[in-house]
Write a protein that holds these residues in place. Structure first.
Motif, mmCIF file in Angstrom:
data_model
loop_
_atom_site.group_PDB
_atom_site.id
_atom_site.type_symbol
_atom_site.label_atom_id
_atom_site.label_comp_id
_atom_site.label_asym_id
_atom_site.label_seq_id
_atom_site.Cartn_x
_atom_site.Cartn_y
_atom_site.Cartn_z
ATOM 1 N N MET A 1 -0.779 6.138 -1.981
ATOM 2 C CA MET A 1 0.117 5.005 -1.765
ATOM 3 C C MET A 1 -0.594 3.676 -1.970
ATOM 4 N N LEU A 2 -1.818 3.599 -1.431
ATOM 5 C CA LEU A 2 -2.541 2.337 -1.541
ATOM 6 C C LEU A 2 -2.872 2.034 -3.001
ATOM 7 N N SER A 3 -3.099 3.066 -3.798
ATOM 8 C CA SER A 3 -3.364 2.751 -5.200
ATOM 9 C C SER A 3 -2.061 2.383 -5.916
ATOM 10 N N LEU A 4 -0.942 2.931 -5.448
ATOM 11 C CA LEU A 4 0.346 2.553 -6.039
ATOM 12 C C LEU A 4 0.624 1.059 -5.839
ATOM 13 N N VAL A 5 0.238 0.540 -4.675
ATOM 14 C CA VAL A 5 0.494 -0.881 -4.422
ATOM 15 C C VAL A 5 -0.759 -1.724 -4.691
ATOM 16 N N ALA A 6 -1.713 -1.143 -5.417
ATOM 17 C CA ALA A 6 -2.916 -1.865 -5.841
ATOM 18 C C ALA A 6 -3.720 -2.404 -4.665
ATOM 19 N N LEU A 7 -3.922 -1.577 -3.652
ATOM 20 C CA LEU A 7 -4.725 -2.010 -2.503
ATOM 21 C C LEU A 7 -5.856 -1.021 -2.234
ATOM 22 N N LYS A 8 -6.323 -0.386 -3.278
ATOM 23 C CA LYS A 8 -7.426 0.558 -3.113
ATOM 24 C C LYS A 8 -8.650 -0.201 -2.625
ATOM 25 N N GLY A 9 -9.375 0.387 -1.682
ATOM 26 C CA GLY A 9 -10.574 -0.280 -1.181
ATOM 27 C C GLY A 9 -10.303 -1.181 0.006
ATOM 28 N N PHE A 10 -9.033 -1.317 0.387
ATOM 29 C CA PHE A 10 -8.697 -2.174 1.527
ATOM 30 C C PHE A 10 -8.491 -1.356 2.800
ATOM 31 N N GLU A 11 -8.762 -0.048 2.738
ATOM 32 C CA GLU A 11 -8.431 0.858 3.843
ATOM 33 C C GLU A 11 -8.897 0.366 5.199
ATOM 34 N N LYS A 12 -10.139 -0.102 5.266
ATOM 35 C CA LYS A 12 -10.750 -0.431 6.552
ATOM 36 C C LYS A 12 -10.442 -1.851 6.995
ATOM 37 N N ARG A 13 -9.797 -2.632 6.143
ATOM 38 C CA ARG A 13 -9.552 -4.029 6.494
ATOM 39 C C ARG A 13 -8.492 -4.143 7.581
ATOM 40 N N SER A 14 -8.651 -5.175 8.408
ATOM 41 C CA SER A 14 -7.636 -5.443 9.416
ATOM 42 C C SER A 14 -6.452 -6.122 8.729
ATOM 43 N N VAL A 15 -5.243 -5.765 9.125
ATOM 44 C CA VAL A 15 -4.086 -6.315 8.420
ATOM 45 C C VAL A 15 -3.946 -7.820 8.622
ATOM 46 N N THR A 16 -4.504 -8.329 9.733
ATOM 47 C CA THR A 16 -4.373 -9.767 9.971
ATOM 48 C C THR A 16 -5.264 -10.571 9.034
ATOM 49 N N SER A 17 -6.225 -9.903 8.392
ATOM 50 C CA SER A 17 -7.117 -10.637 7.494
ATOM 51 C C SER A 17 -6.579 -10.657 6.064
ATOM 52 N N LEU A 18 -5.417 -10.040 5.841
ATOM 53 C CA LEU A 18 -4.889 -9.977 4.473
ATOM 54 C C LEU A 18 -4.030 -11.199 4.154
ATOM 55 N N SER A 19 -3.902 -11.477 2.858
ATOM 56 C CA SER A 19 -3.011 -12.555 2.433
ATOM 57 C C SER A 19 -1.565 -12.068 2.542
ATOM 58 N N GLY A 20 -0.627 -13.015 2.424
ATOM 59 C CA GLY A 20 0.787 -12.664 2.535
ATOM 60 C C GLY A 20 1.195 -11.566 1.560
ATOM 61 N N GLY A 21 0.761 -11.706 0.316
ATOM 62 C CA GLY A 21 1.133 -10.730 -0.706
ATOM 63 C C GLY A 21 0.556 -9.355 -0.416
ATOM 64 N N GLN A 22 -0.672 -9.350 0.121
ATOM 65 C CA GLN A 22 -1.304 -8.065 0.434
ATOM 66 C C GLN A 22 -0.611 -7.401 1.617
ATOM 67 N N GLN A 23 -0.265 -8.213 2.634
ATOM 68 C CA GLN A 23 0.453 -7.655 3.791
ATOM 69 C C GLN A 23 1.765 -7.053 3.342
ATOM 70 N N GLN A 24 2.427 -7.768 2.446
ATOM 71 C CA GLN A 24 3.669 -7.316 1.865
ATOM 72 C C GLN A 24 3.515 -5.920 1.261
ATOM 73 N N ARG A 25 2.436 -5.747 0.534
ATOM 74 C CA ARG A 25 2.237 -4.467 -0.144
ATOM 75 C C ARG A 25 1.868 -3.360 0.843
ATOM 76 N N VAL A 26 1.153 -3.720 1.905
ATOM 77 C CA VAL A 26 0.883 -2.721 2.946
ATOM 78 C C VAL A 26 2.213 -2.261 3.559
ATOM 79 N N ALA A 27 3.092 -3.229 3.809
ATOM 80 C CA ALA A 27 4.390 -2.894 4.408
ATOM 81 C C ALA A 27 5.170 -1.951 3.493
ATOM 82 N N ILE A 28 5.098 -2.193 2.193
ATOM 83 C CA ILE A 28 5.812 -1.333 1.248
ATOM 84 C C ILE A 28 5.191 0.064 1.237
ATOM 85 N N ALA A 29 3.851 0.100 1.213
ATOM 86 C CA ALA A 29 3.165 1.396 1.210
ATOM 87 C C ALA A 29 3.500 2.173 2.480
ATOM 88 N N ARG A 30 3.513 1.475 3.619
ATOM 89 C CA ARG A 30 3.784 2.128 4.889
ATOM 90 C C ARG A 30 5.186 2.728 4.904
#
Ligand SMILES: Nc1ncnc2c1ncn2[C@@H]1O[C@H](COP(=O)(O)OP(=O)(O)OP(=O)(O)O)[C@@H](O)[C@H]1O
Ligand SMILES: [Mg+2]
Lengths: 279, 388
Positions: free
Chosen positions: B118-147
């Motif tokens: 899923m994370l590679s589908l939304v182009a967030l590979k390598g972000f696994e360990k990051r805290s969601v609060t440290s992500l940009s708006g667009g990245q948070q958006q993509r985490v929400a979609i992946a979730r």
């Protein structure tokens, strides 16, 4: 001017801490005298730990404080969650003010009214002595509750309302959603509430005095009873220990302050990010 | 195509105020369907009814042939991307995406595989360990979609997912969302109040206003054949005039009789006439069907936007020819550029540019609430001026 303000600060400090300092010093006094420090010894501490009655009071106080803190935290958190979900504004505001009443009510009134109620209900059921550990626990929960609610409610209001819904969307039952999504968010408030309830319960004399009975004695009541006879430095030792216990709790609760938590979280992230940037 | 969700005569009120008024809507498998409408028209409420967070006062919610009105959200095969993402701040990116799998007690290695996928589908590979609060708006958006997608729901509900992103990122995410939808074949129910976004992304657009569905159709249908003045005005720019249908394929408006392509109206039936600004040709004054005076010219890069006063009614025209302010020009309109609509409650409320200025347009785009006010102001003069 600068010097004046320095002197002023120093004076305030002296006034604040002199009594405690004196207490601390004289708790290590060799002799019983209150005016002459004749030598350092742990005599009074040893004495204190030989006093079964006092130790029992300590145990009582701790049992009471821990139970009151745990129960009032659970109840207060549940109450805050319920209040936060109320859609009716008028009702919510009324609840808010009503829960605050025990907080602004003088202790002595709360104490007397609780005692009256316990005795009244006890008579109703034909009990000879209705005051015991149970009544005291109820009393302590009563006055701790509003403080817990006061700590938890703002955290709930700050939280994104969609979080529990998101958890339900992802397969949690409402109860599970609370524990998995909501509770972690309001945890700082819950912990502060717990610590506050614990210290309040430890600290309380007036309400305990009115609602204790049946030989159940808490530490403040025990101390009060002891002072009615003679004051021995044993009590200084006891007071010193209590002071440091409370101080430690205060420090922990400050550490749990949300700002602090967030600051530390942010700092950790910056550190992590910079590490990632380097590699 | 298979119907996947049917809303049947849904009505919902809050505190005695009707928010959804007898809504019926079919959603098909594999479809990208968009609920479009101004703020407060009931888009979120519709979505929440599908998600199970609100219960309709009456009407049925059918999911693959079954009535799910009383099925709680956690038992529905539907997932939501919330308006402000609602990521769990105490969990990292991996755990956020893994949340629903953990709830379902999926084996560990499978969770790892699915989340990574899923994370590679939304182009967030390598972000696994990051805290969601440290992500940009667009990245948070993509985490929400992946979730929301990791569960492979039948339907994904998205409530204004791009509203918080800046323009550039929004355009990128529009393309990305569309690609994800095509790649997964999941039905997307998308909410927005941005008409451009709705037109460019959707297979089907549902235009809503005041708790009612105004029109359902493909983006092309909605743009070319709006059913009433509200839709015509909300989707793109339009000049909306009072007209009278003289006979089939003949309509009178602005003091002139035009040929058109619409038929099937009663004789002399009053109608609303829509003419899109880009469909009006500018010709020399004596060659035009209508004559008017240019009152303002705005250069917008690809074209000029000019306002022309024709007998007191202000037309907006988009043209690549330059005209001067106060120039007298003629207008020519092709028969197929004229769209005729039945009169509705929205007649006379929209489509005149007499109070139009760029500044107001800007305010309107940012804050829909103020747009409504602006339209109210606009409605009053439009009524008196268009009577002839
Ligand atoms: N829980 C609620 N209680 C009371 N009123 C509500 C509730 N939820 C929505 N409403 C009202 O219902 C109406 C429609 O709300 P809804 O959120 O569906 O609009 P929307 O189309 O999503 O608007 P927006 O574009 O601003 O998100 C609004 O007038 C809103 O105030
Ligand atoms: Mg909404």
């Amino acid at each position: 001017m600068k010097r004046a303000s320095k002197i002023y600060t120093a004076l305030v400090m002296v006034f604040l801490f002199a009594p405690i300092a004196i207490l601390l010093v004289f708790s290590f006094n060799d002799a019983k005298s209150l005016s002459v420090f004749s030598g350092f010894s742990l005599h009074w501490y040893r004495e204190l730990f030989r006093d079964d009655e006092t130790l029992k009071a300590v145990r009582n106080t701790l049992v009471l404080a821990v139970s009151a803190a745990l129960i009032s935290t659970a109840m207060g958190t549940a109450a805050a969650v319920g209040m936060n979900r109320m859609r009716n504004k008028v009702l919510r505001q009324t609840m808010d003010s009503v829960t605050n009443i025990p907080m602004i009510n003088p202790d002595i009134i709360t104490g007397i009214s609780l005692m009256l109620m316990f005795v009244f209900v006890g008579r109703l059921f034909g009990a000879a002595t209705s005051l015991n550990f149970g009544t005291m626990l109820i009393a302590h929960i009563t006055f701790c509750l509003p403080y817990v609610i006061l700590q938890v409610l703002p955290k709930l209001q700050q939280m994104d309302k969609a979080l529990p819904e998101a958890a339900m969307d992802l397969g949690c039952t409402p109860l599970r959603a609370f524990f998995k999504a909501e509770l972690p968010e309001i945890m700082p408030g819950v912990i502060t509430g717990l610590i506050m309830a614990f210290t309040l319960s430890l600290d309380d004399f007036v309400i305990s005095y009115f609602t204790s009975g049946n030989g159940f004695q808490t530490l403040p009541i025990r101390i009060y009873n002891m002072t009615k006879k003679t004051v021995t430095p044993k009590m200084y030792a006891l007071a010193t220990i209590i002071f440091f216990v409370i101080l430690t709790l205060l420090l922990i609760s400050n550490l749990y302050d949300e700002d602090e938590v967030q600051k530390r979280r942010a700092a950790r992230q910056i550190r992590k990010a910079s590490k990632e940037a380097k590699t | 195509m298979r119907k996947i969700i049917e809303l049947k005569n849904i009505t919902k009120s809050f505190d005695g105020e009707v928010v959804l008024d007898n809504i019926s809507l079919d959603i098909y498998d594999n479809e990208f369907i968009t609920l479009l409408g101004p703020s407060g028209c009931g888009k979120t409420t519709t979505l929440r009814i599908i998600g199970g967070f609100e219960t309709p006062d009456c009407g049925d919610v059918i999911f693959m042939g079954e009535d799910i009105k009383d099925v709680p959200p956690y038992k529905r095969n539907v997932n939501t991307v919330f308006q402000r993402y609602a990521l769990f701040p105490h969990l990292n990116v991996f755990e956020n995406v893994a949340f629903s799998l953990r709830e379902k007690k999926v084996p560990k290695d499978e969770i790892k595989r699915k989340v990574t996928e899923m994370l590679s589908l939304v182009a967030l590979k390598g972000f696994e360990k990051r805290s969601v609060t440290s992500l940009s708006g667009g990245q948070q958006q993509r985490v929400a979609i992946a979730r929301a997608l990791v569960n492979q729901p039948k339907v994904l509900l998205l409530d204004e997912p791009l509203a918080a992103l800046d323009l550039k990122l929004r355009k990128d995410m529009q393309v990305e969302l569309k690609n994800i939808q095509k790649a997964t074949g999941i039905t997307f129910v998308f909410v927005t109040h941005d008409q451009e976004e709705a037109l460019s992304m959707s297979d089907t657009v549902v235009v809503m206003s005041e708790g009612r569905i105004q029109q359902i159709g493909t983006p092309v249908d909605i743009y070319n054949e709006p059913t009433n003045a509200f839709v015509a005005d909300f989707i793109g720019e339009s000049n909306i005039l009072d007209g009278v249908m003289l006979e089939d394929r003949k309509v009178a408006f602005a003091g002139h009789v035009f040929d058109c392509v619409d038929a099937g109206f009663a004789k002399r039936e009053p109608v609303d006439v829509v003419v899109r600004p880009e469909d009006v040709d500018i010709v020399p004054e004596d060659k035009g069907q209508l004559q008017g005076v240019v009152t303002s010219v705005t250069f917008l890069g690809v074209h000029y936007e000019i306002i022309v006063d024709i007998k007191g009614f202000k037309w907006m025209i988009q043209t690549t020819d330059f005209c001067d302010v106060d120039e007298k020009i003629g207008l020519y309109i092709e028969p197929d550029a004229i769209h005729i609509m039945k009169k509705s409650e929205y007649s006379g409320m929209f489509g005149d540019y007499s109070t139009y200025s760029d500044e107001m347009e800007e305010i309107g785009e940012v804050e829909i609430g103020e747009l409504a006010e602006y339209e109210e102001q606009e409605a009053a003069p439009a009524e008196s001026e268009t009577e002839k």
